[in-house]
Enzyme design. Structure first.
Site, PDB file in Angstrom:
ATOM      1  CB  SER A 159      37.198 -38.443  69.083  1.00  0.00           C
ATOM      2  OG  SER A 159      37.604 -40.670  68.957  1.00  0.00           O
TER       3      SER A 159
ATOM      4  CE1 TYR B  59      35.517 -39.082  74.483  1.00  0.00           C
ATOM      5  CE2 TYR B  59      35.680 -40.323  73.076  1.00  0.00           C
ATOM      6  CZ  TYR B  59      35.976 -39.440  73.763  1.00  0.00           C
ATOM      7  OH  TYR B  59      37.384 -39.152  73.055  1.00  0.00           O
TER       8      TYR B  59
ATOM      9  CE  LYS C  10      35.663 -35.149  73.446  1.00  0.00           C
ATOM     10  NZ  LYS C  10      37.054 -34.272  73.240  1.00  0.00           N
TER      11      LYS C  10
HETATM   12  N1  LIG Z   1      43.625 -40.653  74.865  1.00  0.00           N
HETATM   13  C1  LIG Z   1      42.714 -40.655  72.922  1.00  0.00           C
HETATM   14  O1  LIG Z   1      43.045 -41.805  73.176  1.00  0.00           O
HETATM   15  C2  LIG Z   1      41.794 -40.216  72.826  1.00  0.00           C
HETATM   16  C3  LIG Z   1      41.576 -40.319  71.634  1.00  0.00           C
HETATM   17  C4  LIG Z   1      40.650 -39.389  71.228  1.00  0.00           C
HETATM   18  C5  LIG Z   1      40.155 -37.754  71.784  1.00  0.00           C
HETATM   19  N2  LIG Z   1      41.001 -37.381  73.023  1.00  0.00           N
HETATM   20  C6  LIG Z   1      40.488 -36.390  73.258  1.00  0.00           C
HETATM   21  O2  LIG Z   1      41.740 -35.824  73.198  1.00  0.00           O
HETATM   22  C7  LIG Z   1      41.630 -34.916  74.496  1.00  0.00           C
HETATM   23  C8  LIG Z   1      42.648 -35.306  75.473  1.00  0.00           C
HETATM   24  O3  LIG Z   1      43.045 -37.005  76.195  1.00  0.00           O
HETATM   25  P1  LIG Z   1      43.604 -37.530  76.984  1.00  0.00           P
HETATM   26  O4  LIG Z   1      44.130 -39.197  76.131  1.00  0.00           O
HETATM   27  O5  LIG Z   1      45.103 -36.175  76.950  1.00  0.00           O
HETATM   28  O6  LIG Z   1      42.795 -37.612  78.310  1.00  0.00           O
HETATM   29  P2  LIG Z   1      43.616 -36.837  79.320  1.00  0.00           P
HETATM   30  O7  LIG Z   1      41.597 -37.371  80.601  1.00  0.00           O
HETATM   31  O8  LIG Z   1      44.314 -37.756  79.940  1.00  0.00           O
HETATM   32  O9  LIG Z   1      43.274 -35.524  79.868  1.00  0.00           O
HETATM   33  C9  LIG Z   1      42.310 -35.511  79.850  1.00  0.00           C
HETATM   34  C10 LIG Z   1      42.565 -33.951  81.331  1.00  0.00           C
HETATM   35  O10 LIG Z   1      41.605 -33.124  81.566  1.00  0.00           O
HETATM   36  C11 LIG Z   1      41.532 -32.652  82.918  1.00  0.00           C
HETATM   37  N3  LIG Z   1      39.805 -32.172  82.867  1.00  0.00           N
HETATM   38  C12 LIG Z   1      38.817 -33.055  82.585  1.00  0.00           C
HETATM   39  N4  LIG Z   1      38.305 -32.031  82.764  1.00  0.00           N
HETATM   40  C13 LIG Z   1      38.266 -31.230  83.551  1.00  0.00           C
HETATM   41  C14 LIG Z   1      37.727 -29.697  83.711  1.00  0.00           C
HETATM   42  N5  LIG Z   1      36.368 -29.843  83.807  1.00  0.00           N
HETATM   43  N6  LIG Z   1      37.705 -29.160  84.214  1.00  0.00           N
HETATM   44  C15 LIG Z   1      40.169 -28.866  84.638  1.00  0.00           C
HETATM   45  N7  LIG Z   1      40.263 -29.863  83.643  1.00  0.00           N
HETATM   46  C16 LIG Z   1      39.676 -30.845  83.766  1.00  0.00           C
HETATM   47  C17 LIG Z   1      42.071 -34.007  83.278  1.00  0.00           C
HETATM   48  O11 LIG Z   1      42.176 -33.940  84.629  1.00  0.00           O
HETATM   49  C18 LIG Z   1      42.898 -34.775  82.439  1.00  0.00           C
HETATM   50  O12 LIG Z   1      44.369 -34.375  82.866  1.00  0.00           O
HETATM   51  C19 LIG Z   1      39.939 -35.557  75.172  1.00  0.00           C
HETATM   52  O13 LIG Z   1      39.160 -33.992  74.798  1.00  0.00           O
HETATM   53  C20 LIG Z   1      39.925 -36.723  74.507  1.00  0.00           C
HETATM   54  O14 LIG Z   1      38.104 -36.435  74.729  1.00  0.00           O
HETATM   55  C21 LIG Z   1      41.891 -38.843  72.938  1.00  0.00           C
END
Ligand SMILES: NC(=O)c1ccc[n+]([C@@H]2O[C@H](COP(=O)([O-])OP(=O)(O)OC[C@H]3O[C@@H](n4cnc5c(N)ncnc54)[C@H](O)[C@@H]3O)[C@@H](O)[C@H]2O)c1
Length: 334
Positions: free
Chosen positions: A123, A148, A152
């Site tokens: 991120s 958080y 990361k």
């Molecule tokens: N969306 C954003 O703004 C953003 C920005 C930067 C980085 N990220 C990173 O991208 C990744 C995905 O983000 P997102 O927005 O799709 O989030 P999200 O919460 O929609 O998706 C994450 C998924 O992982 C699953 N999950 C969480 N812990 C788990 C575990 N222990 N075992 C199995 N499944 C698990 C959740 O059920 C969910 O479906 C994350 O790592 C997040 O840190 C997201």
């Protein structure tokens, strides 16, 4: 090529599944549904018109995960699964260190043992307050101030160190800026289980429920006083994973690199509100209130490195992102 997608029913993961299938990959999803819904699977299968293997599992269950990796003949991993709320991470730090760091140790151990190339969802949060804009990958990474952000950064550091020491592993960290939008079908989108703390889902919620949107701070040193972020369409983010995998395939063991995934442009909160009203015809009511602790005035990426090395760049606009984002709650009744 069969790729394991941890967190594949989540926001970025589900869209990446669509892009991977489009590029000829076969994704296999592991998700514990802690922040997503099983219905995403049916929607995904409708979009790509084929079945996808799905396992409801905490990816931290190393024994079961290894069994799946072998049974499904997995050849690579994209690791999305994590908790992602800055605010919640301050209130419940151990929940974040356990899922985003401790569980990832096990995943890396297994990936190293089986020699599976891995892409990690990092991120822009790792940059903290930028010294210079646009932010390049060379920017120094400050001590994290929020759990958080720390998880990361630790994820990236663990991946880099394990890859450097490995005779098998190769890997990439992708630092996403602010993914928004949804697949154009309106069948999948961003559907957080808890109250969102990022802008676009909050705009959708306010528009759908006809409530007032809170804008956190109108006195920042930006042209209109509101914060500026690099909003990138989630389908562009999804495509970046395909390009990153193509690149990873031709690298040797020990290869590790990190790429910004952003548009290279910033838009303010008020610009997003105005653009949303323009592209959807919806009227939003909003109130400018106090600043939110920890919010930075201006953050946007340099996307040059991803363009130069991965051959990837964003194609979709803020207007595309907002109209696709609105298409999703409009069609979707939970
Ligand atoms: N969306 C954003 O703004 C953003 C920005 C930067 C980085 N990220 C990173 O991208 C990744 C995905 O983000 P997102 O927005 O799709 O989030 P999200 O919460 O929609 O998706 C994450 C998924 O992982 C699953 N999950 C969480 N812990 C788990 C575990 N222990 N075992 C199995 N499944 C698990 C959740 O059920 C969910 O479906 C994350 O790592 C997040 O840190 C997201």
């Amino acid at each position: 090529m069969r790729i394991l997608i941890t967190g594949g029913t989540g926001f970025v993961g589900s869209h990446t599944v669509v892009s991977l299938v489009g590029a000829g990959y076969q994704p296999v999803i592991v998700d514990d549904l802690s922040n997503s819904n099983k219905s995403v699977l049916a929607a995904l299968q409708k979009i790509i018109n084929q079945k996808i293997a799905f396992y409801k599992l905490n990816y931290g269950d190393q024994t079961k995960l290894e069994t799946i990796l072998k049974k499904e003949s997995i050849e690579g991993i994209i690791h999305f699964a994590a908790f992602k709320s800055l605010g919640e991470s301050i209130r419940e730090p151990l929940k974040y260190y356990k899922n985003n760091v401790a569980n990832m140790v096990g995943l890396l151990e297994t990936a190293e043992k089986l020699g599976l190339p891995l892409i990690f969802s990092s991120s822009a949060a790792v940059y903290g307050a930028p010294q210079k804009l646009p932010i390049t990958e060379e920017a120094s990474l400050p001590n994290p101030t929020r759990p958080y952000q720390a998880t990361k950064l630790m994820g990236e550091q663990m991946l880099r160190d394990v890859t450097n020491a490995s005779k098998h592993l190769k890997s990439i960290s992708l630092r996403y800026f602010n993914p928004i939008g949804a697949h154009s079908s309106g069948l999948i989108g961003e559907n957080p289980k808890n109250k969102p703390d990022n802008l676009v889902p909050s705009v959708m919620l306010a528009a759908k429920s006809q409530t007032s949107l809170s804008v956190f701070g109108g006195d920042y040193p930006t042209p209109d006083g509101t914060c500026i972020r690099d909003f990138i369409h989630v389908m562009d983010v999804a495509e970046a994973h395909v390009k990153a995998f193509e690149h990873l395939k031709v690298q040797g063991p020990g290869y590790y690199d990190v790429f910004n995934i952003g548009t290279g442009r910033g838009h303010s909160v008020l610009e997003v509100i105005n653009e949303f009203e323009k592209v959807t015809g919806q009227k939003l009511t909003y109130k400018i209130g106090d600043r939110r602790r920890g919010d930075l005035p201006e953050v946007y990426a340099s996307a040059d490195k991803a363009q130069r090395i991965l051959g990837w760049e964003s194609k979709l606009s803020l207007a595309d992102g907002l109209s696709d984002a609105w298409n999703w709650p409009k069609k979707h009744t939970p």
